[in-house]
Scaffold this active site. Structure first.
Site, short mmCIF file in Angstrom:
data_model
loop_
_atom_site.label_atom_id
_atom_site.label_comp_id
_atom_site.label_asym_id
_atom_site.label_seq_id
_atom_site.Cartn_x
_atom_site.Cartn_y
_atom_site.Cartn_z
N SER A 157 40.27 46.87 40.91
CA SER A 157 41.31 47.66 41.32
C SER A 157 40.97 49.17 41.40
CB SER A 157 42.70 47.34 40.36
OG SER A 157 44.00 47.99 40.82
N HIS A 172 46.45 40.14 43.64
CA HIS A 172 46.01 41.14 42.59
C HIS A 172 46.33 40.79 41.32
CE1 HIS A 172 44.31 45.16 42.53
NE2 HIS A 172 44.90 45.41 41.38
#
Length: 741
Positions: free
Chosen positions: A583, A704
């Site tokens: 990320s 995610h």
């Protein structure tokens, strides 16, 4: 054997990388000539992109064949998978949420794919009985449904929970009856990132929901949140909007209702900006539930503030206003403005205030007796005990003894009061467990251990080092290594394959935590290092701001300084050093590999941000402009271009071996970032593809965040194998295994 002499793997068509069309697209953006040769890879549905992605899948599959039939060493597929399962075999248990005599908590056994929500309550004979209330696998046997949040009503007879599917994080809200397990409400969609605040009695709740798609422009579907009042069992189309109209379209909202039901508190922050506005409303007035009148608590200030009304009726404020490391203030909820705040806990000069809890006599006795505060001092947790003036108790009475040098999360009290406090604890070699603190006696005890089997752990040591960054700033890092690899002074006896992990953003702290991947790596003979970089929250808000926006390069400088220290101190060498991040941490390692390709042999770049010129056009990117900068602003575009990895690729550079791991269900960071940088690196690198490959591992059905345990293990195993391959650890351990026969 070093990374440069690893065994080869079959190449695509026997030559090199899949062909990626390189265009001559150059744009003049605020006076900057910006090339974007692989913009066509932004479109996931374009046949050319799909063809390129399929070819990358094939290339990665061919790379994976090097492990076919491997049966020796800790990185053999079956051996590594089994070891990761064992290291994760204890499972997980969370701190309890008390509602009367019922306690609710999350738990996962070592074999369960996902955590479940459990209620423990007195049975007919008075003995405790537990029941599973929400099990994601029961809802979806395929394992692609994740539990995003849950909240019991104030009486504990109802449970609101949110689930999402395929990694999208698009939460759908449901309500079930705790006694029967039957659904009584839902589904309510568009509830992503929604808190739930129950009104006493359980007939209604406040929550956060996006406006209907037909009411907002197509490119703003992820935004336009509002706070709503929902009557349980009614059509959500009838919900009453109570807050949010006219405010920033990217706002995230927090919402809570005091235990007695009188006070409604709403907070708002624009995207991930480090500023929070807070309002309070008195619900005791006629019609206030549907149309509350809000009074400003902290609005328009350059600070973050959390607020709640305690059992004693006071308004508590955890804020970094004029205190970057945090302080605790109190006020009368009827006079909540900043001018009326009184500081109860002053800012500590070194430690960051994380959480507080107030204990009392319980039941009708709401007079506060003790104030407990958890702090993070250079990433390590501690808990202090104070009287109600904020004065720390003298001597040992003022400090809670923790199990070790680790991290705690939460200071949980019962809503009906009392002297007990619960918290979770973990460190690098300790699985998370729940502890109970009796604030009257100051004693702590183990309350709940994870339900599975604890694995035999390797004999490792953890030390915290301090490194000087480019501008003289001290930066700390945790170094985890096998004890037998160190001398009597704790220094390495020889350079070892090393993983350097970092994040450095959004005020997120990398505190000590149990990690199966870390322990598997160190057990095999590697060194694992976690760097506490600027941009994180380890040292407070000033530390965060010194690594954001115009100062983002500080984060990368800190990371490089830690890497250079590891080399200079004999922990590792550049051909044995890997960096790893996901990320925002993917941006970190993307910057590392493009700024200092000489310093690393391998890179694992997961779900990354990499094109910082166009990042805000995709996923949730527009909510991150306060963290990175706005590319539509001339000055801020200059910041971004200064480090944007996609725009710093230089032809003819020998780049490290790089593995991009991306997830097709990711709605936060679009996989297009990895596609574009992978194409650029494959075209530019001078490193031989059979020695330092640039690869893309693509996974469908996940996003995610949360994922099933088996998918976590599979991903981690392949990431570890890649790093072991290109730092020499895989071959060295296989040779040791063969030599031991």
């Amino acid at each position: 054997m070093t990374a440069q002499t690893q065994r080869t793997f079959p190449l695509h068509d026997g030559h090199g990388y899949p062909t990626a069309r390189r265009t001559d697209l150059v744009e003049d953006l605020h006076g900057h000539l910006v090339a974007d040769p692989y913009r066509w890879l932004e479109s996931v549905d374009d046949p050319e992109t799909q063809q390129w992605s399929a070819a990358q899948d094939e290339l990665y599959a061919r790379y994976r064949t090097r492990w076919d039939g491997t049966q020796e060493g800790p990185f053999a597929p079956a051996t590594l998978t089994a070891r990761l399962k064992a290291l994760l075999g204890a499972g997980f248990v969370g701190a309890p949420a008390w509602r009367g005599e019922r306690q609710f908590f999350a738990r996962r056994t070592g074999e369960q794919e996902h955590a479940v929500v459990v209620v423990l309550e007195p049975g007919p004979d008075g003995e405790p009985v537990e029941r599973v209330l929400v099990d994601p696998v029961a809802l979806d046997p395929a394992g692609t449904t994740t539990l995003d949040a849950w909240q019991p009503s104030k009486e504990g007879d109802l449970l609101a929970y949110q689930v999402s599917h395929g990694g999208t994080e698009e939460s759908v809200l449901h309500v079930l009856d705790v006694a029967t397990g039957e659904l009584v409400d839902g589904p309510v969609d568009r509830a992503r990132y929604s808190p739930v605040a129950w009104v006493p009695g359980g007939r209604s709740l406040y929550y956060v929901r996006r406006l209907a798609p037909e009411l907002v422009p197509a490119d703003e579907q992820q935004y336009h949140r509002r706070v709503w009042l929902h009557r349980v069992g009614t059509d959500p189309a009838q919900d009453v909007e109570v807050f949010g109209a006219g405010l920033d379209l990217t706002n995230y909202y927090g919402v809570s209702v005091s235990r007695d039901g009188r006070w409604l508190i709403v907070s708002a922050s624009a995207g991930t900006a480090p500023r929070t506005d807070v309002w309070i409303a008195d619900l005791s007035a006629p019609g206030a539930h549907e149309s509350p009148t809000f009074v400003e608590v902290a609005v328009g200030l350059d600070a973050e503030t959390g607020a709640w009304v305690g059992r004693d009726g006071r308004l508590y404020l955890h804020t970094n206003l004029e205190a970057p490391r945090g302080r605790l203030a109190v006020a009368d909820p009827e006079r909540p403005g900043v001018a009326h705040w009184s500081t109860l806990l002053e800012q500590d000069p070194e430690a960051v205030l994380e959480d507080v809890a107030v204990t009392d006599g319980g039941g009708e006795d709401t007079t506060p007796r003790r104030l407990l505060a958890s702090w993070r001092r250079h990433a390590v947790s501690e808990v202090s005990v104070h009287d109600l003036t904020g004065t720390r108790l003298p001597g040992a009475d003022g400090t809670v003894t923790l199990p070790g040098l680790g991290s705690i999360s939460g200071l949980v009290t019962r809503p009906d009061g009392g002297s007990d406090v619960w918290f979770s604890y973990t460190d690098h070699t300790t699985v998370p467990s729940v502890h109970r603190l009796d604030s009257t006696t100051g004693t702590t005890s183990l309350w709940a251990a994870p339900p599975g089997l604890l694995a035999d752990l390797p004999d490792v040591t953890v030390q915290q080092i301090v490194v000087t960054s480019t501008d003289g700033t001290p930066v700390r890092a945790f170094v985890v290594a096998r004890r037998d690899a160190l001398d009597s002074h704790g220094q390495p006896t020889a350079p070892a394959p090393t993983v350097l992990y970092g994040y450095g953003g959004f005020q997120i702290s990398l505190d000590p935590a149990y990690s199966a991947s870390t322990l598997a790596w160190v057990e095999a003979g590697g060194v694992y290092v976690v760097a506490n970089l600027r941009g994180g929250g380890e040292e407070g808000e000033a530390w965060h701001r010194d690594g954001m926006r115009a100062h983002k390069q500080h984060v990368f400088d800190d990371f490089h300084a830690v890497a250079e220290h590891l080399v200079a101190s004999g922990w590792t060498t550049p051909d044995r050093l890997a960096c790893w991040g996901g990320s925002n941490g993917g941006l970190l390692v993307g910057a590392a590999l493009t700024q200092r390709p000489d310093l690393f042999a391998a890179v694992v770049c997961s779900a990354p941000l990499l094109d910082m010129v166009r990042y805000q056009r995709f996923g949730l990117g527009v909510t991150w402009t306060e963290e990175y900068g706005d590319a539509d602003d001339a000055e801020q575009l200059g910041w971004l271009l200064g480090y944007s990895p996609y725009h710093r690729v230089v032809d003819g550079t020998a780049y490290p071996a790089t593995l991009f791991t991306v997830f097709e269900g990711d709605t936060r960071v679009d996989p297009l970032h990895a596609r574009k940088l992978a194409a650029a690196l494959q075209a530019a690198t001078a490193a031989p593809v059979d020695e330092r490959p640039v690869l893309v591992r693509r996974e469908r059905g996940v996003g995610h965040g949360g994922r099933a345990l088996s998918r976590t293990i599979a991903l981690t195993a392949e990431q570890l194998q890649f790093v072991a391959d290109h730092t020499g650890l895989a071959e060295a351990t296989a040779a040791r295994t063969a030599g031991a026969r």
